[in-house]
Design an enzyme around this catalytic site. Structure first.
Site, PDB file in Angstrom:
ATOM      1  N   GLN A 210      56.696  33.955 124.463  1.00  0.00           N
ATOM      2  CA  GLN A 210      55.658  33.456 123.562  1.00  0.00           C
ATOM      3  C   GLN A 210      56.208  33.201 122.160  1.00  0.00           C
ATOM      4  O   GLN A 210      55.527  32.615 121.328  1.00  0.00           O
ATOM      5  CB  GLN A 210      54.502  34.464 123.486  1.00  0.00           C
ATOM      6  CG  GLN A 210      53.733  34.612 124.780  1.00  0.00           C
ATOM      7  CD  GLN A 210      52.596  35.602 124.679  1.00  0.00           C
ATOM      8  OE1 GLN A 210      52.512  36.533 125.460  1.00  0.00           O
ATOM      9  NE2 GLN A 210      51.700  35.422 123.717  1.00  0.00           N
ATOM     10  N   ARG A 357      45.290  39.325 124.193  1.00  0.00           N
ATOM     11  CA  ARG A 357      44.292  38.342 123.776  1.00  0.00           C
ATOM     12  C   ARG A 357      43.452  38.853 122.601  1.00  0.00           C
ATOM     13  O   ARG A 357      42.223  38.790 122.603  1.00  0.00           O
ATOM     14  CB  ARG A 357      43.399  37.948 124.945  1.00  0.00           C
ATOM     15  CG  ARG A 357      42.734  36.590 124.706  1.00  0.00           C
ATOM     16  CD  ARG A 357      42.228  35.951 125.967  1.00  0.00           C
ATOM     17  NE  ARG A 357      41.722  34.618 125.673  1.00  0.00           N
ATOM     18  CZ  ARG A 357      41.558  33.673 126.582  1.00  0.00           C
ATOM     19  NH1 ARG A 357      41.868  33.902 127.830  1.00  0.00           N
ATOM     20  NH2 ARG A 357      41.087  32.492 126.243  1.00  0.00           N
ATOM     21  N   CYS A 358      44.152  39.388 121.593  1.00  0.00           N
ATOM     22  CA  CYS A 358      43.490  39.790 120.354  1.00  0.00           C
ATOM     23  C   CYS A 358      44.541  39.875 119.263  1.00  0.00           C
ATOM     24  O   CYS A 358      45.732  39.861 119.539  1.00  0.00           O
ATOM     25  CB  CYS A 358      42.765  41.123 120.504  1.00  0.00           C
ATOM     26  SG  CYS A 358      43.841  42.566 120.484  1.00  0.00           S
ATOM     27  N   GLU A 727      40.943  34.059 121.157  1.00  0.00           N
ATOM     28  CA  GLU A 727      40.817  35.485 121.473  1.00  0.00           C
ATOM     29  C   GLU A 727      39.425  36.040 121.215  1.00  0.00           C
ATOM     30  O   GLU A 727      39.107  37.145 121.660  1.00  0.00           O
ATOM     31  CB  GLU A 727      41.868  36.257 120.676  1.00  0.00           C
ATOM     32  CG  GLU A 727      43.258  35.927 121.210  1.00  0.00           C
ATOM     33  CD  GLU A 727      44.361  36.366 120.268  1.00  0.00           C
ATOM     34  OE1 GLU A 727      44.079  36.586 119.083  1.00  0.00           O
ATOM     35  OE2 GLU A 727      45.498  36.489 120.735  1.00  0.00           O
TER      36      GLU A 727
END
Length: 773
Positions: A210, A357-358, A727
């Protein structure tokens, strides 16, 4: 050169047997396979590799002792700790990497791994973080000078002022909540192909990354290879969700093997390896207390949290924030004072603490405050919607400085709440719930009015491993008016190719179809910190707009030259400059682009291109209100999500379809966390939830219909007012699901249920309350 990748999309992705990196095929490539520990805590007595080496096709077996000779047995984590690449001395969690087998094919490598004989001496196991600092707890990290399982203590806020508010408050509410250990479980697992060319001394790594540039820098630091000789290529990635931010031992071993053997080495983990050993999320054990007056106006918030980091502190956090952005735990509410403290500890579990996802622990923070707000509303016998409305930060208070130090850019929380209430038909639902309770039926309505913080981040505050968290865009307009845009981010399915092209189209008037977007190759892309924490649009999207505006400024000079007027006489309309008062006298961006290479004003450089490294002045703060309606079957404890309304405010929207897709995906993950998913350990440290047999993934059968809506409150500091959204649904939805189930059972005296809320857990509560026999 193009990537040597042959794409094959089939069931291997679901099974974890392959990914896009697995589709990299290079001449002479060999394969690596990990030997892993079956024990959670054990002394390594010996490793015998003789039988394995005799297997035809085995090329090398690397152990921790081998790596130690090259000073590579340990590698730095992303947060001031170090992690064993291959175990030396002892193992600290089940499935820890012990040896790396390299063979001519993957089947031989796997067979040879089973022939490696490892003798262990079992040691006492520590899996309960609450016992980590007990006097009789086994010390796990013998490599540290501090002989303790305590990692850090971090606090923020005014303790004295908060305590004073609690002493005088007539109303206090407390909630103890666990944000359970879970796993991103991306569609594809992690893997790499390391290819070291001895002739050129260049190392190329095809990697499920990523953050390709950050990984290149870290590989250089860890391996001592000059950074200009390292190329990281991150091809299409089947999901990341934070799981592909860290560097894993398999990557390092593949690089070492390629350096040693001089051939490309591929390592692709299995699904079980991914679930059992790579970066987990959450595992926060939290207590929140709210002080309020008798009318329900909140005064102060006090939060105490224990963070289980596993065997190594491998959390991917900005340097100044050991607990990430957890201090956004005041949420959408106007607290006068607040104090938050977090302690981190080691246990015999896999390392991690990644931002699933935050933005760095914000999901935990949002879940805690939204649960606490519901608990206090119930205690005061106030409607949870009206209680929220009473305590929201008001629009005229922005920019709003929270008592824990954040400055929210903009917001209209009541607007999002009102829209969600209207969409769901809130008053009618409450009447229906009342009637159902008279019949003995169980129906719940849960609300979550959350605030997110995304777009990390401002260089004065944010960095990863010392690298400031700016991001970048390079735009080059060709003579024919077509363009290529290279980015420092890396898409894992967010639709960057569409979004960035639309930004260029909006800023320059070049059709999106005429814009190529490139990411993921460190030899061509400008340096960037990658994609996670919903930072792509707030940072790299902003960089794209700013680079386009640089191009537009130069284009204006060329247009003035072509139209034989001064720059002050020109006006811009998307796609062209025209002379004020004479709109027919104009030059399109395509005409200007051609002139940039053929008819340049004296003193001006040829070409039409620009680079921007965008350092945001602040985070952006998207928000929303989610409302969940559930029905519970008393006989089985089964929970049915009847309706779910999600109203999001992410500022100005670039592509509504992409936003809606992101919201649907995030809500589905939130559903899984609330009702299905848990990585647990028994007393011996055995992983419970290490396969898809018991770590459940929602399918279309379990996933409800999502009803989405939006409000728009632009960010005042972002170049085009966007905030980010990817997110938010995973941040805001778990509390809505849990609040709904608790609401369905509240008349039975239920105040809180920890996630995952399974039918078995609900049925046992109903049995305890005498509802079922």
């Amino acid at each position: 050169m193009g990537h040597p990748i042959k794409r094959k999309e089939d069931a291997r992705f679901i099974q974890g047997k392959g990914n896009y990196v697995d589709d990299v095929h290079l001449p002479g490539m060999v394969f690596g396979h990990m030997v892993r520990s079956p024990y959670a805590h054990a002394r390594l007595k010996s490793i015998n590799t003789e039988k394995a080496k005799k297997l035809p096709g085995v090329l090398a077996i690397i152990t921790g002792e081998d790596l130690a000779k090259a000073n590579l047995a340990w590698m730095p984590t992303l947060f001031f700790d170090k992690q064993m690449v291959l175990a030396t001395g002892k193992v600290l969690f089940q499935s820890q990497e012990v040896a790396f087998v390299v063979a001519e094919d993957q089947y031989t490598a796997a067979d040879a791994a089973e022939l490696v004989e490892v003798e262990y001496e079992e040691l006492p196991v520590l899996v309960d973080p609450h016992k980590a600092t007990d006097p009789d707890a086994p010390i796990l990290r013998e490599d540290r000078e501090e002989k303790s399982n305590h990692i850090f203590h971090w606090e923020v806020g005014d303790r004295a002022a908060t305590d004073k508010d609690f002493q005088s408050a007539p109303v206090k509410a407390t909630v103890h909540a666990i944000s359970q250990r879970c796993h991103p479980a991306p569609l594809e697992t992690c893997g790499c192909v390391a290819d070291y060319n001895k002739a050129t001394e260049k190392l190329t790594i095809y990697l499920t990354s990523q953050a390709p540039h950050a990984h290149r820098t870290l590989f250089s630091i860890v391996g001592g290879i000059p950074e200009q000789n390292i190329r990281v290529v991150s091809p299409d990635i089947g999901g990341g969700f934070g799981n592909k931010v860290p560097i894993y031992p398999g990557y390092v071993c593949a690089v070492v093997a390629s350096l040693t053997l001089g051939v490309p080495v591929k390592w692709i983990e299995t699904r079980s390896e991914n679930l059992q050993s790579t970066g987990f999320a959450r595992d926060y054990h939290m207590t929140a207390e709210i002080a309020a007056d008798q009318n329900g106006k909140v005064k102060a918030l006090r939060v105490k949290t224990l963070a289980d980091h596993g065997a190594f502190n491998a959390a991917a956090q900005p340097t100044k924030f050991p607990a990430g952005l957890f201090s956004v735990c005041t949420g959408s509410y106007d607290f006068a004072n607040s104090f938050c403290e977090v302690d981190g500890v080691y246990t015999n579990k896999a390392p991690g603490g990644i931002a699933y996802r935050c933005s760095f622990r914000i999901t935990e923070a949002a879940y805690l405050i939204e649960r606490a707000i519901d608990v206090l509303a119930a205690q005061l016998k106030m409607d949870p919607a009206e209680f929220r409305r009473k305590n929201f930060i008001q629009p005229d208070q922005f920019p709003y400085k929270t008592p824990l130090g954040w400055t929210y850019d903009s917001g209209n929380y009541e607007g999002a709440l009102n829209k969600a209430l209207e969409m769901v038909g809130y008053k009618e639902l409450r009447k229906e719930q009342e009637e159902k309770r008279k019949k003995g039926e169980l129906m719940g309505i849960g609300i979550s009015s959350f605030t997110e913080a995304v777009g990390a981040g401002p260089a004065h505050t944010f960095d990863i491993a010392g690298i400031k968290m700016f991001d970048s865009a390079e735009i080059r307009v060709h003579p024919t008016g077509k363009a290529i845009c290279r980015m420092g981010t890396k898409s894992q399915g967010q639709g960057h190719e569409t979004t960035y092209a639309q930004i260029v189209a909006q800023e320059l008037g070049i059709p999106a179809a005429d814009v190529i977007i490139e990411e993921g190759d460190t030899d061509t892309a400008p340096y960037g910190l990658g994609t996670y924490a919903s930072r792509s649009t707030p940072t790299s999207g902003a960089a794209t707009a700013m680079a386009a505006r640089k191009i537009r400024d130069k284009a204006k000079k060329i247009a003035a030259h072509l139209l034989e007027c001064s720059e002050e006489d020109l006006e811009w309309q998307t796609g062209k400059f025209f002379v004020k008062g004479a709109p027919s006298k104009s030059k399109t961006i395509q005409e200007i682009a051609f002139a940039a290479y053929t008819n340049i004003p004296e003193g001006l450089e040829a070409g039409l291109e620009a680079v921007n490294y965008y350092d945001p002045p602040n985070l952006t703060f998207p928000f929303g209100t989610y409302i969940c309606v559930t029905d519970i079957d008393k006989g089985t404890g089964e929970i049915k999500v009847r309706r779910f309304v999600a109203v999001d405010d992410c500022g100005n929207v670039i592509n509504p379809m992409i936003v809606e897709g992101q919201i649907h995906g995030g809500l589905t993950e939130g559903l899984a966390i609330a009702f299905m998913q848990l990585i647990d350990y028994d007393e011996s440290g055995n992983v419970q939830g290490g396969t898809f047999m018991d770590y459940l993934i929602p399918t279309a059968v379990e996933t409800p219909h999502w009803e989405t809506g939006s409000t728009c409150t632009p960010s005042p500091h972002h170049p085009f007012g966007a905030k980010g959204v990817g997110e938010s649904p995973n941040v805001g939805s778990p509390a809505a699901f849990v609040n709904s189930v608790v609401d369905a059972l509240s008349h039975l005296g239920v105040k809180h249920i920890d996630m995952p809320i399974t039918p078995w857990k609900v049925w046992n509560i109903l049995k305890e309350k005498g509802v079922v026999n």
